[in-house]
Design a protein around this motif. Structure first.
Motif, PDB file in Angstrom:
ATOM      1  N   VAL A  33      15.540   1.925   0.502  1.00 45.96           N
ATOM      2  CA  VAL A  33      14.126   2.249   0.282  1.00 45.96           C
ATOM      3  C   VAL A  33      13.405   1.060  -0.358  1.00 45.96           C
ATOM      4  CG1 VAL A  33      12.536   3.737  -1.012  1.00 45.96           C
ATOM      5  CG2 VAL A  33      14.479   4.743   0.190  1.00 45.96           C
ATOM      6  N   THR A  34      14.059   0.381  -1.282  1.00 44.29           N
ATOM      7  CA  THR A  34      13.456  -0.825  -1.859  1.00 44.29           C
ATOM      8  C   THR A  34      13.207  -1.875  -0.780  1.00 44.29           C
ATOM      9  OG1 THR A  34      14.475  -0.465  -4.020  1.00 44.29           O
ATOM     10  CG2 THR A  34      13.798  -2.712  -3.507  1.00 44.29           C
ATOM     11  N   MET A  35      14.169  -2.054   0.100  1.00 44.70           N
ATOM     12  CA  MET A  35      14.018  -3.031   1.180  1.00 44.70           C
ATOM     13  C   MET A  35      12.847  -2.657   2.096  1.00 44.70           C
ATOM     14  SD  MET A  35      18.086  -3.416   1.984  1.00 44.70           S
ATOM     15  CE  MET A  35      17.988  -4.630   3.301  1.00 44.70           C
ATOM     16  N   LEU A  36      12.771  -1.386   2.453  1.00 45.77           N
ATOM     17  CA  LEU A  36      11.673  -0.932   3.313  1.00 45.77           C
ATOM     18  C   LEU A  36      10.332  -1.065   2.598  1.00 45.77           C
ATOM     19  CD1 LEU A  36      13.477   2.180   4.805  1.00 45.77           C
ATOM     20  CD2 LEU A  36      12.741   0.173   6.106  1.00 45.77           C
ATOM     21  N   PHE A  37      10.301  -0.736   1.307  1.00 46.35           N
ATOM     22  CA  PHE A  37       9.072  -0.917   0.539  1.00 46.35           C
ATOM     23  C   PHE A  37       8.646  -2.387   0.540  1.00 46.35           C
ATOM     24  CE2 PHE A  37       9.419   2.968  -2.542  1.00 46.35           C
ATOM     25  CZ  PHE A  37       9.076   3.809  -1.508  1.00 46.35           C
ATOM     26  N   ASN A  38       9.602  -3.279   0.407  1.00 45.85           N
ATOM     27  CA  ASN A  38       9.280  -4.713   0.403  1.00 45.85           C
ATOM     28  C   ASN A  38       8.799  -5.187   1.772  1.00 45.85           C
ATOM     29  OD1 ASN A  38       9.836  -5.169  -2.306  1.00 45.85           O
ATOM     30  ND2 ASN A  38      11.977  -5.677  -1.948  1.00 45.85           N
ATOM     31  N   MET A  39       9.351  -4.635   2.836  1.00 41.84           N
ATOM     32  CA  MET A  39       8.911  -5.017   4.181  1.00 41.84           C
ATOM     33  C   MET A  39       7.485  -4.551   4.467  1.00 41.84           C
ATOM     34  SD  MET A  39      12.286  -3.852   6.293  1.00 41.84           S
ATOM     35  CE  MET A  39      13.923  -4.213   5.675  1.00 41.84           C
ATOM     36  N   ILE A  40       7.174  -3.323   4.036  1.00 39.95           N
ATOM     37  CA  ILE A  40       5.908  -2.691   4.406  1.00 39.95           C
ATOM     38  C   ILE A  40       4.852  -2.834   3.313  1.00 39.95           C
ATOM     39  CG2 ILE A  40       4.846  -0.450   4.960  1.00 39.95           C
ATOM     40  CD1 ILE A  40       7.609   0.318   6.196  1.00 39.95           C
ATOM     41  N   GLN A  41       5.286  -2.788   2.056  1.00 40.63           N
ATOM     42  CA  GLN A  41       4.377  -2.809   0.906  1.00 40.63           C
ATOM     43  C   GLN A  41       3.290  -1.742   1.054  1.00 40.63           C
ATOM     44  OE1 GLN A  41       3.093  -6.874   0.243  1.00 40.63           O
ATOM     45  NE2 GLN A  41       5.180  -7.566  -0.151  1.00 40.63           N
ATOM     46  N   PRO A  42       3.711  -0.485   1.193  1.00 33.06           N
ATOM     47  CA  PRO A  42       2.736   0.589   1.401  1.00 33.06           C
ATOM     48  C   PRO A  42       1.954   0.902   0.133  1.00 33.06           C
ATOM     49  CG  PRO A  42       4.901   1.518   1.059  1.00 33.06           C
ATOM     50  CD  PRO A  42       5.089   0.025   1.101  1.00 33.06           C
ATOM     51  N   ASP A  43       0.821   1.540   0.314  1.00 31.02           N
ATOM     52  CA  ASP A  43       0.056   2.052  -0.821  1.00 31.02           C
ATOM     53  C   ASP A  43       0.617   3.396  -1.263  1.00 31.02           C
ATOM     54  OD1 ASP A  43      -2.288   0.071  -0.914  1.00 31.02           O
ATOM     55  OD2 ASP A  43      -2.281   0.692   1.180  1.00 31.02           O
ATOM     56  N   VAL A  44       1.110   4.164  -0.300  1.00 29.73           N
ATOM     57  CA  VAL A  44       1.607   5.517  -0.547  1.00 29.73           C
ATOM     58  C   VAL A  44       2.903   5.715   0.238  1.00 29.73           C
ATOM     59  CG1 VAL A  44       1.085   7.991  -0.362  1.00 29.73           C
ATOM     60  CG2 VAL A  44      -0.773   6.360  -0.735  1.00 29.73           C
ATOM     61  N   ALA A  45       3.849   6.446  -0.336  1.00 32.22           N
ATOM     62  CA  ALA A  45       5.056   6.847   0.394  1.00 32.22           C
ATOM     63  C   ALA A  45       5.259   8.342   0.192  1.00 32.22           C
ATOM     64  CB  ALA A  45       6.281   6.074  -0.075  1.00 32.22           C
ATOM     65  N   ILE A  46       5.638   9.024   1.266  1.00 30.45           N
ATOM     66  CA  ILE A  46       5.764  10.489   1.255  1.00 30.45           C
ATOM     67  C   ILE A  46       7.233  10.871   1.427  1.00 30.45           C
ATOM     68  CG2 ILE A  46       4.885  12.641   2.198  1.00 30.45           C
ATOM     69  CD1 ILE A  46       2.554  10.955   1.517  1.00 30.45           C
ATOM     70  N   PHE A  47       7.710  11.760   0.553  1.00 31.58           N
ATOM     71  CA  PHE A  47       9.083  12.259   0.607  1.00 31.58           C
ATOM     72  C   PHE A  47       9.070  13.784   0.521  1.00 31.58           C
ATOM     73  CE2 PHE A  47       9.418   7.959  -0.924  1.00 31.58           C
ATOM     74  CZ  PHE A  47      10.605   7.465  -0.411  1.00 31.58           C
ATOM     75  N   GLY A  48      10.118  14.408   1.040  1.00 29.35           N
ATOM     76  CA  GLY A  48      10.254  15.857   0.939  1.00 29.35           C
ATOM     77  C   GLY A  48      10.977  16.252  -0.335  1.00 29.35           C
ATOM     78  N   GLU A  49      10.601  17.403  -0.877  1.00 30.87           N
ATOM     79  CA  GLU A  49      11.229  17.890  -2.103  1.00 30.87           C
ATOM     80  C   GLU A  49      12.565  18.574  -1.854  1.00 30.87           C
ATOM     81  OE1 GLU A  49       8.326  20.321  -4.030  1.00 30.87           O
ATOM     82  OE2 GLU A  49       7.087  18.624  -4.645  1.00 30.87           O
ATOM     83  N   LYS A  50      12.958  18.768  -0.581  1.00 36.01           N
ATOM     84  CA  LYS A  50      14.279  19.342  -0.330  1.00 36.01           C
ATOM     85  C   LYS A  50      15.357  18.464  -0.951  1.00 36.01           C
ATOM     86  CE  LYS A  50      16.657  19.050   3.560  1.00 36.01           C
ATOM     87  NZ  LYS A  50      18.072  18.763   3.167  1.00 36.01           N
ATOM     88  N   ASP A  51      15.188  17.150  -0.841  1.00 35.47           N
ATOM     89  CA  ASP A  51      16.091  16.204  -1.500  1.00 35.47           C
ATOM     90  C   ASP A  51      15.525  15.910  -2.895  1.00 35.47           C
ATOM     91  OD1 ASP A  51      18.015  15.637   0.698  1.00 35.47           O
ATOM     92  OD2 ASP A  51      16.208  14.967   1.707  1.00 35.47           O
ATOM     93  N   TYR A  52      15.604  16.912  -3.766  1.00 35.22           N
ATOM     94  CA  TYR A  52      14.941  16.844  -5.077  1.00 35.22           C
ATOM     95  C   TYR A  52      15.463  15.672  -5.910  1.00 35.22           C
ATOM     96  CZ  TYR A  52      12.945  18.458  -9.505  1.00 35.22           C
ATOM     97  OH  TYR A  52      12.234  18.543 -10.695  1.00 35.22           O
ATOM     98  N   GLN A  53      16.772  15.520  -5.915  1.00 34.14           N
ATOM     99  CA  GLN A  53      17.351  14.441  -6.714  1.00 34.14           C
ATOM    100  C   GLN A  53      16.945  13.086  -6.150  1.00 34.14           C
ATOM    101  OE1 GLN A  53      21.621  14.594  -7.062  1.00 34.14           O
ATOM    102  NE2 GLN A  53      21.668  13.194  -8.800  1.00 34.14           N
ATOM    103  N   GLN A  54      16.950  12.956  -4.837  1.00 34.77           N
ATOM    104  CA  GLN A  54      16.522  11.698  -4.212  1.00 34.77           C
ATOM    105  C   GLN A  54      15.089  11.355  -4.607  1.00 34.77           C
ATOM    106  OE1 GLN A  54      17.228  10.502   0.108  1.00 34.77           O
ATOM    107  NE2 GLN A  54      15.123  11.231   0.217  1.00 34.77           N
TER     108      GLN A  54
END
Length: 280
Positions: A134-155
């Motif tokens: 996820v860090t690598m993808l964030f560095n590639m894209i440098q998004p303003d916002v990222a969306i995740f599902g709460e099903k993977d609560y710990q993640q």
């Protein structure tokens, strides 16, 4: 909607959108998309101008005996679903594109404490693989916002801590778990269930809800509540991995003084590992 497979192509398109003043939203996935994933994209459209969804089955987060090779890859179907949802760009790299030097020599991002219990205890190295990619993808894209599902609560908790600790200028949004009409959390792994197992699978969430109701009624012997829940899971042919009553913020096991509680559970049904959670 375009699909690109290289970091160079990805960055070129992101740069073009930046020049237009576009607000970039990112939805990371491993593909085999269901309604829960599409809900993330739909939510993303309300938070920015240009939505990028990645489809990458990340080998770094799979253990030696886990289902990496069997994990379903359905790129063409995923592309159609994303196009229909209004997604703008798909990034679908190969493992060689992400790890050109192999995974053994890959620098890794480790998030302490939050990763040591629950799924982190039963899947050693899993969250290091997640936080690294996820860090690598964030560095590639440098998004303003990222969306995740709460099903993977710990993640989600791990990602939030990582972003905060590393001063990443990214807004992290969690979306409630998408469920089938019988309560089963939508998951790509549900496709592994036999018809008989699929009929039993909603019992996991039912047992979580039953435990939550006992807590709401004032029961605070969490050790006993955990034993009762695990016994019920076994009665319904689950093999419990863990059933933990935790502090919603720290993810440490709850005690009588804990104010906000999240129940996190994982259990095997046949060969399929299901996870779910509920915050009280």
């Amino acid at each position: 909607m375009n699909t690109v497979h290289t970091i160079k192509e990805l960055r070129s398109i992101v740069a073009q959108q930046r020049k237009k003043g576009q607000r970039i939203v990112f939805v990371p996935t491993m593909g085999n998309l269901h309604e829960g994933h599409i809900a993330l994209v739909t939510e993303g459209l309300s938070h920015g101008d240009f939505v990028i969804t990645s489809i990458f089955v990340n080998p770094l987060q799979f253990g030696a005996n886990e289902d990496l090779d069997a994990y379903p890859r359905t790129l063409e179907q995923d592309q159609q679903k994303l196009a229909d949802a209004g997604n703008h760009l798909v990034f679908a790299p190969s493992a060689n594109e992400i790890y050109p030097q192999g995974m053994e020599s890959q620098s890794k991002v480790i998030v302490p404490e939050l990763t040591e219990l629950h799924c982190g205890a039963s899947r050693p190295g899993h969250f290091t693989g997640v936080s690294t990619v996820v860090t690598m993808l964030f560095n590639m894209i440098q998004p303003d916002v990222a969306i995740f599902g709460e099903k993977d609560y710990q993640q989600l908790a791990v990602i939030r801590k990582m972003v905060k600790d590393l001063f990443m200028p990214i807004e992290i949004i969690g979306l409630p778990t998408a469920r089938d009409t019988d309560g089963l959390a939508k998951s790509s792994r549900n496709g592994y269930l036999s018809p008989e197992e699929r009929a039993i699978a909603p019992r996991l969430y039912e047992i979580i809800n039953l435990t939550a109701e006992k807590i709401r009624q004032g029961q605070r012997d969490f050790t006993q509540l955990t034993r009762e829940a695990e016994s019920l899971l076994k009665e319904h042919h689950f093999k419990p991995d863990y059933f933990n009553i935790a502090d919603s913020s720290t993810l440490e096991l709850a005690d009588k003084t804990t104010q906000s509680i999240t129940i996190l559970a994982a259990a095997f049904l046949g060969g399929t590992r299901l996870i779910d959670n509920l915050t009280i």
